[in-house]
Design a protein around this motif. Sequence first.
Motif, PDB file in Angstrom:
ATOM      1  N   ASP A   8       0.843  -1.203   0.000  1.00 32.60           N
ATOM      2  CA  ASP A   8       0.000   0.000   0.000  1.00 32.60           C
ATOM      3  C   ASP A   8       0.873   1.246   0.000  1.00 32.60           C
ATOM      4  OD1 ASP A   8      -2.366  -1.527   2.276  1.00 32.60           O
ATOM      5  OD2 ASP A   8      -2.553  -1.233   0.097  1.00 32.60           O
ATOM      6  N   GLU A 123      -6.146  -1.310  -8.108  1.00 30.64           N
ATOM      7  CA  GLU A 123      -5.212  -1.534  -6.998  1.00 30.64           C
ATOM      8  C   GLU A 123      -4.761  -0.222  -6.372  1.00 30.64           C
ATOM      9  OE1 GLU A 123      -2.467  -5.401  -6.766  1.00 30.64           O
ATOM     10  OE2 GLU A 123      -2.220  -4.247  -8.624  1.00 30.64           O
ATOM     11  N   ALA A 126      -7.580   1.099  -4.314  1.00 32.73           N
ATOM     12  CA  ALA A 126      -7.708   0.419  -3.017  1.00 32.73           C
ATOM     13  C   ALA A 126      -6.697   0.968  -2.012  1.00 32.73           C
ATOM     14  CB  ALA A 126      -7.521  -1.082  -3.184  1.00 32.73           C
ATOM     15  N   ASP A 129      -7.448   4.587  -1.074  1.00 32.00           N
ATOM     16  CA  ASP A 129      -8.636   4.637  -0.217  1.00 32.00           C
ATOM     17  C   ASP A 129      -8.265   4.278   1.224  1.00 32.00           C
ATOM     18  OD1 ASP A 129     -11.706   2.898   0.292  1.00 32.00           O
ATOM     19  OD2 ASP A 129     -11.470   5.053   0.016  1.00 32.00           O
ATOM     20  N   LYS A 130      -7.434   3.241   1.382  1.00 33.43           N
ATOM     21  CA  LYS A 130      -6.964   2.839   2.713  1.00 33.43           C
ATOM     22  C   LYS A 130      -6.150   3.970   3.343  1.00 33.43           C
ATOM     23  CE  LYS A 130      -5.311  -1.316   3.640  1.00 33.43           C
ATOM     24  NZ  LYS A 130      -4.482  -2.535   3.502  1.00 33.43           N
TER      25      LYS A 130
ATOM     26  N   VAL B  47     -11.425  -2.995  -4.379  1.00 37.00           N
ATOM     27  CA  VAL B  47     -11.289  -1.944  -3.368  1.00 37.00           C
ATOM     28  C   VAL B  47     -11.976  -2.327  -2.059  1.00 37.00           C
ATOM     29  CG1 VAL B  47     -11.774   0.483  -2.842  1.00 37.00           C
ATOM     30  CG2 VAL B  47     -11.090  -0.173  -5.146  1.00 37.00           C
ATOM     31  N   TYR B  48     -13.094  -3.056  -2.167  1.00 37.24           N
ATOM     32  CA  TYR B  48     -13.829  -3.489  -0.976  1.00 37.24           C
ATOM     33  C   TYR B  48     -13.954  -5.005  -1.003  1.00 37.24           C
ATOM     34  CZ  TYR B  48     -15.129   1.438  -1.508  1.00 37.24           C
ATOM     35  OH  TYR B  48     -15.088   2.803  -1.684  1.00 37.24           O
ATOM     36  N   CYS B 122     -17.960   3.256  -6.641  1.00 37.26           N
ATOM     37  CA  CYS B 122     -17.023   2.778  -7.666  1.00 37.26           C
ATOM     38  C   CYS B 122     -17.495   3.176  -9.054  1.00 37.26           C
ATOM     39  CB  CYS B 122     -16.865   1.261  -7.578  1.00 37.26           C
ATOM     40  SG  CYS B 122     -15.854   0.744  -6.175  1.00 37.26           S
TER      41      CYS B 122
END
Lengths: 144, 159
Positions: A8, A123, A126, A129-130, B47-48, B122
């Motif tokens: 990440d 990816e 993700a 977002d984290k 993502v989730y 999304c």
Amino acid sequence: MTTLTDKDKAIVKALWGKISKSADAIGADALGRMLTVYPQTKTYFSHWPDLSPGSGPVKAHGKKVMSGVALAVSKIDDITSGLLELSELHAFKLRVDPANFKILSHCILVVIANLYPKDFNPESHASLDKFLASLSLALSDKYR
Amino acid sequence: MQDSWNTSKVSKMVEWTDFERATIQDIFSKMNYEVVGPAALSRCLVVYPWTQRYFGNFGNLYNAEAIIANPMVANHGKVVLHGLDRAVKNMDNIKETYAELSVLHSEKLHVDPDNFRLLADCLTIVISAQLGKAFTGDVQAAFQKFLAVVVTSLGRQYH
């Protein structure tokens, strides 16, 4: 607390490397969108003379927000300690309801997807977002 | 004395401005379902990752590459996106339009309605990437309002 894996962190740093030159523009656009799409957020800015997207106050504040993001990237190994001052600011002075961090994070993601569609793959999305979730948690760390 | 509290049926119709109607019709008339559907669903699953719980029989969802390449995900993405067509055609009646689908998602598919919101986010991001400059703040507001009504309608028959 969301744990950022090494992967990440690498993804976030790489993505930030690509987009940081547009940080001011990203901040201004994200903030403008937030005020448009989520009008309830305007309640925090009743002291501004102009709340329209692209206005002086919105651009200046967007820049400020993104410098906070930049700080978090630089302190990505310990965001909570790295953002201590900003956390105290948001807790004791600004008192922004933490639900709004999610809203602004979403708008930042929308802008990055808009400006960097090829780089903002699932990816990267993700990991970013984290990262923004960790940042938001760090900002509300001192709330209570 | 007339009872001013009419509790029998307080119908709250969603009101759409001309701009909002035009924006939704425009986005969907130009929509590339083959690309956007798969992109939105696969992004949601990446993502989730907890949303993968509903797709146990879809085969390899092991990592992002597998999810993005998975033909069942791609196909289902198109199904879901086309599911929005009925709302586009019935903007003044979205709640009723999705009553059956809401029951289906609740009683047969057992989908946590919070997941609708995740997929909607999304989809917003995929559309943002697709439309570029055309995806202004006002367009985003209209699009998210539309998706919010769909999401609420899909969750309405849960009990």
